[in-house]
Design a protein around this motif. Structure first.
Motif, PDB file in Angstrom:
ATOM      1  N   UNK A  55      -3.039   1.954  -6.246  1.00 14.56           N
ATOM      2  CA  UNK A  55      -3.190   2.476  -4.898  1.00 14.56           C
ATOM      3  C   UNK A  55      -1.938   3.132  -4.335  1.00 14.56           C
ATOM      4  N   UNK A  56      -0.802   2.951  -4.998  1.00 17.01           N
ATOM      5  CA  UNK A  56       0.440   3.548  -4.523  1.00 17.01           C
ATOM      6  C   UNK A  56       1.141   2.669  -3.505  1.00 17.01           C
TER       7      UNK A  56
ATOM      8  N   UNK B  74       0.291  -7.557  -7.521  1.00 15.23           N
ATOM      9  CA  UNK B  74       1.000  -6.621  -6.657  1.00 15.23           C
ATOM     10  C   UNK B  74       1.398  -5.379  -7.454  1.00 15.23           C
ATOM     11  N   UNK B  75       1.938  -5.575  -8.669  1.00 18.74           N
ATOM     12  CA  UNK B  75       2.335  -4.437  -9.499  1.00 18.74           C
ATOM     13  C   UNK B  75       1.132  -3.545  -9.826  1.00 18.74           C
ATOM     14  N   UNK B  76       0.011  -4.163 -10.189  1.00 15.44           N
ATOM     15  CA  UNK B  76      -1.191  -3.375 -10.478  1.00 15.44           C
ATOM     16  C   UNK B  76      -1.673  -2.644  -9.230  1.00 15.44           C
TER      17      UNK B  76
ATOM     18  N   UNK C  87       3.326  11.243   2.309  1.00 17.00           N
ATOM     19  CA  UNK C  87       3.576  11.487   0.883  1.00 17.00           C
ATOM     20  C   UNK C  87       3.429  10.194   0.070  1.00 17.00           C
ATOM     21  N   UNK C  88       3.950   9.102   0.607  1.00 18.55           N
ATOM     22  CA  UNK C  88       3.839   7.814  -0.087  1.00 18.55           C
ATOM     23  C   UNK C  88       2.392   7.346  -0.132  1.00 18.55           C
ATOM     24  N   UNK C  89       1.619   7.676   0.885  1.00 20.32           N
ATOM     25  CA  UNK C  89       0.213   7.271   0.910  1.00 20.32           C
ATOM     26  C   UNK C  89      -0.611   8.061  -0.111  1.00 20.32           C
ATOM     27  N   UNK C  90      -0.096   9.189  -0.537  1.00 17.89           N
ATOM     28  CA  UNK C  90      -0.820  10.042  -1.476  1.00 17.89           C
ATOM     29  C   UNK C  90      -0.396   9.806  -2.919  1.00 17.89           C
ATOM     30  N   UNK C  91       0.061   8.611  -3.235  1.00 16.06           N
ATOM     31  CA  UNK C  91       0.482   8.301  -4.599  1.00 16.06           C
ATOM     32  C   UNK C  91      -0.397   7.206  -5.168  1.00 16.06           C
ATOM     33  N   UNK C  92      -0.264   7.005  -6.460  1.00 18.55           N
ATOM     34  CA  UNK C  92      -0.995   5.929  -7.123  1.00 18.55           C
ATOM     35  C   UNK C  92      -2.058   6.477  -8.065  1.00 18.55           C
TER      36      UNK C  92
END
Length: 112
Positions: free
Chosen positions: A41-42, A34-36, A53-58
């Motif tokens: 993937x964010x 999960x951490x990886x 904005x959260x979907x565009x992280x990782x």
């Protein structure tokens, strides 16, 4: 049937510590996955309620952005190379014209 259940219970009790250790390792491994996943993937990839904005992280998104930036720099550099190439060819053509003119002048002087 009761005998088999008793044997199964004894088998479970015999390996109880090993089973508990394996389940603990399994849980730790799941947490690590999960951490990886969050890193790569964010947060947005794991939440239905994530905003844009959260979907565009990782890490994956970061690498996509680095790739776009790299491609833009390459395109810019290719433009600069083309400009340098044009300048070099123009300079070479001008030098060739000058050299040809100088050679003709020398030939004219020699033939006089």
């Amino acid at each position: 049937m009761g005998k088999r259940m008793e044997q199964f219970k004894k088998s479970v009790m015999k390996h109880k510590d090993k089973l508990e250790a394996n389940w603990k390792a399994w849980d730790e491994l799941q947490d690590e996955f999960v951490q990886l996943g969050l890193e790569v993937f964010g947060v947005g990839a794991f939440s239905e309620h994530a905003n844009e904005e959260e979907r565009q992280t990782g890490f994956k998104r970061d690498m996509e952005l680095f790739g776009l930036e790299h491609n833009a720099r390459i395109k810019e550099m290719m433009g600069e190379i083309e400009d340098i190439q044009k300048y070099a060819l123009e300079t070479l053509d001008a030098a060739e014209v000058e050299a040809t003119a100088a050679l003709k002048n020398k030939q004219v002087r020699l033939l006089r």
